[in-house]
Scaffold this active site. Sequence first.
Site, PDB file in Angstrom:
ATOM      1  N   GLY A 139      -3.298  -5.092   2.782  1.00 18.10           N
ATOM      2  CA  GLY A 139      -4.260  -6.673   2.474  1.00 18.10           C
ATOM      3  C   GLY A 139      -4.822  -6.421   3.962  1.00 18.10           C
ATOM      4  O   GLY A 139      -3.672  -6.718   4.679  1.00 18.10           O
ATOM      5  N   ASP A 189       1.064  -0.941   0.206  1.00 16.77           N
ATOM      6  CA  ASP A 189       0.377   0.467   0.231  1.00 16.77           C
ATOM      7  C   ASP A 189       0.880   1.033   0.424  1.00 16.77           C
ATOM      8  O   ASP A 189       1.447   1.343   0.809  1.00 16.77           O
ATOM      9  CB  ASP A 189      -0.809   0.092   1.136  1.00 16.77           C
ATOM     10  CG  ASP A 189      -1.980  -1.279   0.955  1.00 16.77           C
ATOM     11  OD1 ASP A 189      -2.207  -1.451   0.111  1.00 16.77           O
ATOM     12  OD2 ASP A 189      -2.518  -0.637   2.260  1.00 16.77           O
ATOM     13  N   SER A 227      -9.327 -10.603  -0.572  1.00 22.43           N
ATOM     14  CA  SER A 227     -10.130 -11.234  -2.106  1.00 22.43           C
ATOM     15  C   SER A 227      -8.384 -12.594  -2.108  1.00 22.43           C
ATOM     16  O   SER A 227      -7.676 -12.604  -1.268  1.00 22.43           O
ATOM     17  CB  SER A 227      -9.896 -10.124  -3.014  1.00 22.43           C
ATOM     18  OG  SER A 227      -8.481  -9.648  -3.230  1.00 22.43           O
ATOM     19  N   SER A 241     -20.981  -6.431  10.022  1.00 29.05           N
ATOM     20  CA  SER A 241     -20.943  -5.218  10.666  1.00 29.05           C
ATOM     21  C   SER A 241     -21.368  -4.563   9.821  1.00 29.05           C
ATOM     22  O   SER A 241     -22.188  -4.480   8.555  1.00 29.05           O
ATOM     23  CB  SER A 241     -19.576  -4.620  10.415  1.00 29.05           C
ATOM     24  OG  SER A 241     -18.861  -5.495   9.172  1.00 29.05           O
ATOM     25  N   ARG A 275       4.817  16.759  -7.830  1.00 29.12           N
ATOM     26  CA  ARG A 275       6.145  16.142  -7.367  1.00 29.12           C
ATOM     27  C   ARG A 275       5.171  15.662  -5.941  1.00 29.12           C
ATOM     28  O   ARG A 275       4.490  16.824  -5.371  1.00 29.12           O
ATOM     29  CB  ARG A 275       7.051  17.131  -7.124  1.00 29.12           C
ATOM     30  CG  ARG A 275       8.130  17.366  -8.765  1.00 29.12           C
ATOM     31  CD  ARG A 275       9.319  17.376  -8.144  1.00 29.12           C
ATOM     32  NE  ARG A 275       9.832  18.038  -9.341  1.00 29.12           N
ATOM     33  CZ  ARG A 275      10.913  17.294 -10.104  1.00 29.12           C
ATOM     34  NH1 ARG A 275      10.968  16.202  -9.440  1.00 29.12           N
ATOM     35  NH2 ARG A 275      11.671  17.779 -11.008  1.00 29.12           N
ATOM     36  N   ASN A 326      -3.800  -5.972   8.239  1.00 21.35           N
ATOM     37  CA  ASN A 326      -4.273  -5.704   8.849  1.00 21.35           C
ATOM     38  C   ASN A 326      -4.626  -6.560  10.159  1.00 21.35           C
ATOM     39  O   ASN A 326      -4.288  -6.075  11.429  1.00 21.35           O
ATOM     40  CB  ASN A 326      -5.619  -4.687   8.540  1.00 21.35           C
ATOM     41  CG  ASN A 326      -4.409  -4.041   7.477  1.00 21.35           C
ATOM     42  OD1 ASN A 326      -3.551  -3.287   7.336  1.00 21.35           O
ATOM     43  ND2 ASN A 326      -5.922  -4.218   6.682  1.00 21.35           N
ATOM     44  N   GLY A 384      -5.810  -9.867   5.759  1.00 21.65           N
ATOM     45  CA  GLY A 384      -5.055 -10.250   6.404  1.00 21.65           C
ATOM     46  C   GLY A 384      -3.807  -9.634   7.506  1.00 21.65           C
ATOM     47  O   GLY A 384      -3.909 -10.099   8.519  1.00 21.65           O
ATOM     48  N   ARG A 430       0.440  -7.191  -5.996  1.00 22.73           N
ATOM     49  CA  ARG A 430       0.547  -5.627  -6.594  1.00 22.73           C
ATOM     50  C   ARG A 430       0.339  -4.854  -5.890  1.00 22.73           C
ATOM     51  O   ARG A 430       0.805  -4.928  -4.115  1.00 22.73           O
ATOM     52  CB  ARG A 430      -0.897  -6.317  -6.363  1.00 22.73           C
ATOM     53  CG  ARG A 430      -1.828  -6.370  -4.675  1.00 22.73           C
ATOM     54  CD  ARG A 430      -3.486  -6.969  -5.115  1.00 22.73           C
ATOM     55  NE  ARG A 430      -4.000  -7.274  -3.482  1.00 22.73           N
ATOM     56  CZ  ARG A 430      -4.651  -6.782  -3.259  1.00 22.73           C
ATOM     57  NH1 ARG A 430      -5.205  -5.521  -3.827  1.00 22.73           N
ATOM     58  NH2 ARG A 430      -4.983  -7.052  -1.533  1.00 22.73           N
ATOM     59  N   ASP A 483     -11.134  -4.916   9.172  1.00 25.85           N
ATOM     60  CA  ASP A 483      -9.876  -5.946   9.859  1.00 25.85           C
ATOM     61  C   ASP A 483      -9.994  -5.843  11.887  1.00 25.85           C
ATOM     62  O   ASP A 483      -9.302  -6.597  12.196  1.00 25.85           O
ATOM     63  CB  ASP A 483      -9.018  -5.363   9.536  1.00 25.85           C
ATOM     64  CG  ASP A 483      -8.949  -5.518   7.630  1.00 25.85           C
ATOM     65  OD1 ASP A 483      -9.574  -5.928   6.623  1.00 25.85           O
ATOM     66  OD2 ASP A 483      -8.196  -4.331   7.496  1.00 25.85           O
TER      67      ASP A 483
END
Lengths: 307, 307
Positions: free
Chosen positions: B40, B15, B139, B219, B30, B44, B42, B91, B251
């Site tokens: 991801g 991230d 995912s 939730s 800039r 977290n 998991g 990714r 999470d």
Amino acid sequence: MTGRVLTVTLNAALDVTYHVAAFTPGATHRVSRVDERAGGKGLNVARLLHALGTPVVATGLAGGACGARIRSLLADQEVPEAFVPIAAESRRTVVVAEPDTATGLWEPGPTVTADEWDAFLARFTDLVRDAEVAVLSGSLPSGVPADAYRVLVEVARRAGARTVLDTSGDPLRHGLDAGPDLVKPNAEELAGLTGHAPPGPAAAVETVRALDADAVVASFGPEGLLAVTGEGAWHAYLPHPVAGNPTGAGDACVAALTRGMIGRHAWPDRLTEAVALSAAAVRAPVAGSVDLADYRHLLPAVIVKEL
Amino acid sequence: MTGRVLTVTLNAALDVTYHVAAFTPGATHRVSRVDERAGGKGLNVARLLHALGTPVVATGLAGGACGARIRSLLADQEVPEAFVPIAAESRRTVVVAEPDTATGLWEPGPTVTADEWDAFLARFTDLVRDAEVAVLSGSLPSGVPADAYRVLVEVARRAGARTVLDTSGDPLRHGLDAGPDLVKPNAEELAGLTGHAPPGPAAAVETVRALDADAVVASFGPEGLLAVTGEGAWHAYLPHPVAGNPTGAGDACVAALTRGMIGRHAWPDRLTEAVALSAAAVRAPVAGSVDLADYRHLLPAVIVKEL
């Protein structure tokens, strides 16, 4: 590792292109395709020289996961490299490409320690002994002394190698102090050096002659190249400007001029090759790559006028 | 390497947040500051459990230079990891953060080979023997079978570990076939499963009870949590919603529920902890991190109503 040309890329980058259908600030986008390239002006020069069959070694500074990726991308393209590792992460450039627009995000880049710079100087001193020409391209990362290119030109000269310098601002100013064999400013860089916009290629001869280099080739985008050398001054250009992406055209120009320097081609030939290779780079669909057939196709169209 | 909790992140991400003063499509920017996190869902959960003192091991799939960076960022935070390497690049997610707006760019992510998936299954089978709870989040990358979470729930059960499943769409549907111990859908994921938007926490009990899991905690963002378990059904919420960034709140909820499962806390206590930790995550300045003092401060405010 030996090459007739040693390229130096002190602020190497991982160039990432994200292709998106439409880009909306504030929204979240799924990227349809990601392209990655080892970037930085010196690496564009190295890749082109390699494609043209000129033995080349790419050195510079690269660090962290991005640095590792830069090196692995060079290895994929079989470009020999001798990068010096640094602890900080090399920078990424991210371009978000829509069908008609490109949005750029430039990371600030790493900070280089004094020890890492010393290690680079030692490596350069060693590598340049085997080189005919050292090509010094691009910006300096934080921590590298502003007069880095002056030092590298002097080290290269002591080792018997000629130098090509392609940078801007203070690094260019300091590099000129050492009298490199060739500098290639563009119009904007000339304006930064001299304090006023150059009046166009043919009228800028006296401005360019004042620079402390054996030869100067100034690039004026679609208006072509102005060369001021010990053997004469020339304006080289295409009769009709080509359409495309100008990113990397300056690096193509430097690659062609470096080959001309090694081959001791006559200046009009060097300039013809430089104009044609730059134009082929502009027309290539991927920035920094060149279709060599298009390059050869463009060569006969170049006009060179002695000034 | 052993942990009471094993988190699984099959589509781990790097991230990256780019801070810019103002973001204009078509322009070049800039970046003033770059933040990087191992991302991801998991991861977290793993980071939060680690911060709360629960022994945890993070596994999943990670590849290339991005995968190496994800692992080195976890090492910096001393989160134990046992990721399985893949050949493709993991990714990145890029968020361009202006003072008032955030623009997201999600890379498509790697494709996992059949051999790599087999290697992961072998590693998971080995690691889950030492775990009390396996947390399966997020995912699935391309190449991983759609019923991956069903298989992992079954493997965990044979090893005597309980399972928490937090995903969406087909991976959730398939995972439910194996009857995990706890699933935590949000309102959107519930709608995806049942084909219609749930009417709100208190009115969704029958919808949620129909899901094939020992316990379901759904939730509903600022409206709180609905728990439907073998011991009863509850609605837990804060009297006043908190302001902030909801990324990572789910999470945090999963991390709290996992701790409650291990500690065999009474359900109202588990839900109180989950609401408070989620709210602290919303209020934290950096997505996915939590101020534990704020968490403790929020605990007494949570309301739990039996339904």
